[in-house]
Design a protein around this motif. Structure first.
Motif, PDB file in Angstrom:
ATOM      1  N   GLN A 123       1.759  57.742  53.088  1.00  0.00           N
ATOM      2  CA  GLN A 123       2.702  58.951  53.040  1.00  0.00           C
ATOM      3  C   GLN A 123       3.994  58.840  53.614  1.00  0.00           C
ATOM      4  N   SER A 124       4.249  57.951  54.228  1.00  0.00           N
ATOM      5  CA  SER A 124       5.557  57.617  54.652  1.00  0.00           C
ATOM      6  C   SER A 124       6.454  57.266  53.471  1.00  0.00           C
ATOM      7  N   ARG A 125       5.948  56.218  52.636  1.00  0.00           N
ATOM      8  CA  ARG A 125       6.290  55.583  51.548  1.00  0.00           C
ATOM      9  C   ARG A 125       6.577  56.749  50.364  1.00  0.00           C
ATOM     10  N   GLN A 126       5.720  57.729  50.367  1.00  0.00           N
ATOM     11  CA  GLN A 126       5.848  58.826  49.468  1.00  0.00           C
ATOM     12  C   GLN A 126       7.048  59.937  49.844  1.00  0.00           C
ATOM     13  N   GLU A 127       7.133  60.180  51.080  1.00  0.00           N
ATOM     14  CA  GLU A 127       8.129  60.904  51.684  1.00  0.00           C
ATOM     15  C   GLU A 127       9.578  60.118  51.438  1.00  0.00           C
ATOM     16  N   GLY A 128       9.632  58.850  51.636  1.00  0.00           N
ATOM     17  CA  GLY A 128      10.568  58.568  51.499  1.00  0.00           C
ATOM     18  C   GLY A 128      11.342  58.262  49.937  1.00  0.00           C
ATOM     19  N   THR A 129      10.361  57.971  49.207  1.00  0.00           N
ATOM     20  CA  THR A 129      10.734  58.099  47.590  1.00  0.00           C
ATOM     21  C   THR A 129      11.179  59.248  47.135  1.00  0.00           C
ATOM     22  N   SER A 130      10.348  60.359  47.668  1.00  0.00           N
ATOM     23  CA  SER A 130      10.735  61.798  47.215  1.00  0.00           C
ATOM     24  C   SER A 130      12.493  62.145  47.414  1.00  0.00           C
ATOM     25  N   LYS A 131      12.697  61.955  48.952  1.00  0.00           N
ATOM     26  CA  LYS A 131      13.985  62.014  49.427  1.00  0.00           C
ATOM     27  C   LYS A 131      14.963  61.160  48.838  1.00  0.00           C
ATOM     28  N   TYR A 132      14.728  59.995  48.607  1.00  0.00           N
ATOM     29  CA  TYR A 132      15.449  59.043  47.841  1.00  0.00           C
ATOM     30  C   TYR A 132      15.861  59.405  46.475  1.00  0.00           C
ATOM     31  N   GLU A 133      14.804  59.743  45.608  1.00  0.00           N
ATOM     32  CA  GLU A 133      14.924  60.475  44.248  1.00  0.00           C
ATOM     33  C   GLU A 133      15.816  61.749  44.248  1.00  0.00           C
ATOM     34  N   ALA A 134      15.565  62.679  45.352  1.00  0.00           N
ATOM     35  CA  ALA A 134      16.361  63.811  45.430  1.00  0.00           C
ATOM     36  C   ALA A 134      17.659  63.634  45.512  1.00  0.00           C
ATOM     37  N   GLU A 135      18.126  62.666  46.346  1.00  0.00           N
ATOM     38  CA  GLU A 135      19.628  62.252  46.428  1.00  0.00           C
ATOM     39  C   GLU A 135      20.259  61.937  45.137  1.00  0.00           C
ATOM     40  N   LEU A 136      19.690  60.755  44.645  1.00  0.00           N
ATOM     41  CA  LEU A 136      20.121  60.525  43.121  1.00  0.00           C
ATOM     42  C   LEU A 136      20.192  61.337  42.323  1.00  0.00           C
ATOM     43  N   ARG A 137      19.125  62.661  42.183  1.00  0.00           N
ATOM     44  CA  ARG A 137      19.141  63.519  41.099  1.00  0.00           C
ATOM     45  C   ARG A 137      20.209  64.424  41.442  1.00  0.00           C
ATOM     46  N   ILE A 138      20.421  64.940  42.587  1.00  0.00           N
ATOM     47  CA  ILE A 138      21.374  65.695  42.917  1.00  0.00           C
ATOM     48  C   ILE A 138      22.978  65.242  42.692  1.00  0.00           C
ATOM     49  N   MET A 139      23.165  64.200  43.126  1.00  0.00           N
ATOM     50  CA  MET A 139      24.506  63.563  42.949  1.00  0.00           C
ATOM     51  C   MET A 139      24.669  63.482  41.381  1.00  0.00           C
ATOM     52  N   HIS A 140      23.788  62.775  40.856  1.00  0.00           N
ATOM     53  CA  HIS A 140      24.122  62.610  39.390  1.00  0.00           C
ATOM     54  C   HIS A 140      24.462  64.107  38.652  1.00  0.00           C
ATOM     55  N   LYS A 141      23.592  64.964  38.988  1.00  0.00           N
ATOM     56  CA  LYS A 141      23.807  66.374  38.548  1.00  0.00           C
ATOM     57  C   LYS A 141      25.195  66.802  38.934  1.00  0.00           C
ATOM     58  N   ASP A 142      25.685  66.868  40.041  1.00  0.00           N
ATOM     59  CA  ASP A 142      26.917  67.229  40.618  1.00  0.00           C
ATOM     60  C   ASP A 142      28.249  66.217  40.161  1.00  0.00           C
ATOM     61  N   CYS A 143      27.860  64.922  39.916  1.00  0.00           N
ATOM     62  CA  CYS A 143      29.012  63.803  39.697  1.00  0.00           C
ATOM     63  C   CYS A 143      28.351  62.957  38.747  1.00  0.00           C
ATOM     64  N   PRO A 144      28.546  63.277  37.431  1.00  0.00           N
ATOM     65  CA  PRO A 144      27.622  62.674  36.488  1.00  0.00           C
ATOM     66  C   PRO A 144      28.387  61.333  36.008  1.00  0.00           C
ATOM     67  N   GLN A 145      29.730  61.106  36.545  1.00  0.00           N
ATOM     68  CA  GLN A 145      30.212  59.751  36.305  1.00  0.00           C
ATOM     69  C   GLN A 145      30.101  58.985  37.377  1.00  0.00           C
ATOM     70  N   THR A 146      29.671  59.153  38.520  1.00  0.00           N
ATOM     71  CA  THR A 146      29.352  58.350  39.564  1.00  0.00           C
ATOM     72  C   THR A 146      28.224  57.235  39.359  1.00  0.00           C
ATOM     73  N   ASP A 147      28.614  55.963  39.767  1.00  0.00           N
ATOM     74  CA  ASP A 147      27.746  55.028  39.833  1.00  0.00           C
ATOM     75  C   ASP A 147      27.079  54.787  41.178  1.00  0.00           C
ATOM     76  N   PHE A 148      25.836  54.126  41.143  1.00  0.00           N
ATOM     77  CA  PHE A 148      24.962  54.112  42.096  1.00  0.00           C
ATOM     78  C   PHE A 148      24.711  52.521  42.484  1.00  0.00           C
ATOM     79  N   ILE A 149      24.641  52.019  43.656  1.00  0.00           N
ATOM     80  CA  ILE A 149      24.182  50.733  44.270  1.00  0.00           C
ATOM     81  C   ILE A 149      23.044  51.238  45.108  1.00  0.00           C
TER      82      ILE A 149
END
Length: 305
Positions: A123-149
């Motif tokens: 459950q903890s891992r699934q919660e963390g995965t969902s939140k992490y992916e949401a941040e990536l998705r939102i940032m890429h939508k708003d800032c399509p040229q931003t890179d990620f580490i």
């Protein structure tokens, strides 16, 4: 006679007018014609708002190093969190308009016989995965040229490794070309030869790989903690960009492979592990340095490049 001369004069005038028009049309230069205004150049890159950072660093803390309502920009849930030894120096080095540093806020628990009240590992891992992916998705939508580490430690490394697995297979929440690098420290699904091993070599595998065939037996010690084995497909196109770090004798990432005493191995997994808790200071991972120093140098190089 007078009428006739008038008609002749009119005809002559018309002829002269016609000849003048023809001569004007023949002598007009192309440069006398005002050309249409050129169209603005078309960019192949999507628009990037001015506030967007060049790079976002996303860090996933390990078990008991975060809480669900922590501040992702200035986390305070666990001041001793290993990931803070890396993220805080990066925040001090770069302004937010260049580098955004975001730390995953999730429950980060591991239910076991010594902590029955906690959220299960799954459950903890699934919660963390969902939140992490949401941040990536939102940032890429708003800032399509931003890179990620991407980087993570322990349970956070499992989360980051799983997300990198999906991105590398072309099924992730952001395109692989937007990933500058990935670092997984003490990854519970570690496989030798998958990703780029850094530091002193280790012979073992991640605990989830080690205990996969003993999964049913380990549930008595760790209810709700599925040992899923290795990641199918590894890291795909990201393989050369994924840095794998494991301290020798860390039971989370350097566990024995093969059938053994499931209960004892599960107990070792949840027991206090001095090696697992000392990546910030352990000199036996990177001789003459520490994992913290190595990660800061690695991330800085990717950002400045």
């Amino acid at each position: 006679m007078k009428k006739f001369l008038t008609v002749v004069a009119a005809v002559v005038v018309l002829v002269l007018i016609g000849a003048g028009v023809v001569n004007w049309l023949n002598t007009t230069k192309k440069t006398d014609i005002i050309p249409p205004l050129p169209l603005p150049p078309q960019s192949s890159q999507p628009a990037q708002p001015a506030w967007c950072p060049d790079v976002e660093v996303l860090a996933a803390p390990g078990t008991w190093e975060s809480v669900a309502n922590d501040d992702p920009i200035n986390p305070k849930a666990n001041p001793a969190s290993f990931m803070l030894t890396v993220t805080q120096p990066l925040q001090q080095r770069y302004p937010m308009d260049k580098v955004k540093v975001w730390t995953l806020p999730y429950t980060a628990q591991f239910k076991n016989i010594n902590a029955q009240h906690e959220m299960s590992y799954d459950q903890s891992r699934q919660e963390g995965t969902s939140k992490y992916e949401a941040e990536l998705r939102i940032m890429h939508k708003d800032c399509p040229q931003t890179d990620f580490i991407l980087m993570g430690f322990s349970q956070g490394a499992v989360i980051v490794g799983d997300i990198a697995n999906q991105i590398g297979a072309g099924q992730g929440v952001v395109p692989a070309e937007r990933i500058r690098g990935v670092a997984v420290v003490a990854d519970g699904r570690r496989e030798p030869g998958v990703g780029q091993a850094q530091g002193n070599p280790v012979a073992g595998v991640g605990a989830e790989v080690s205990l996969q065939l003993l999964n049913q037996l380990t549930q008595t010690i760790m209810p709700g903690a599925t040992m899923r084995g290795p990641r199918v497909g590894g890291y795909g196109v990201l393989n050369d960009r994924v840095m794998d770090i494991c301290a020798p004798d860390d039971h989370i990432c350097d566990a024995p492979l093969g059938i053994g005493n499931a209960v004892q191995r599960a107990q070792a997994l949840i027991a206090a592990n001095a090696v697992h808790a000392q990546y910030a200071t352990n000199p036996n991972v990177f001789p003459g340095s520490t994992t913290t120093q190595w990660l800061i140098g690695w991330a800085t190089g990717l950002i400045d490049a």
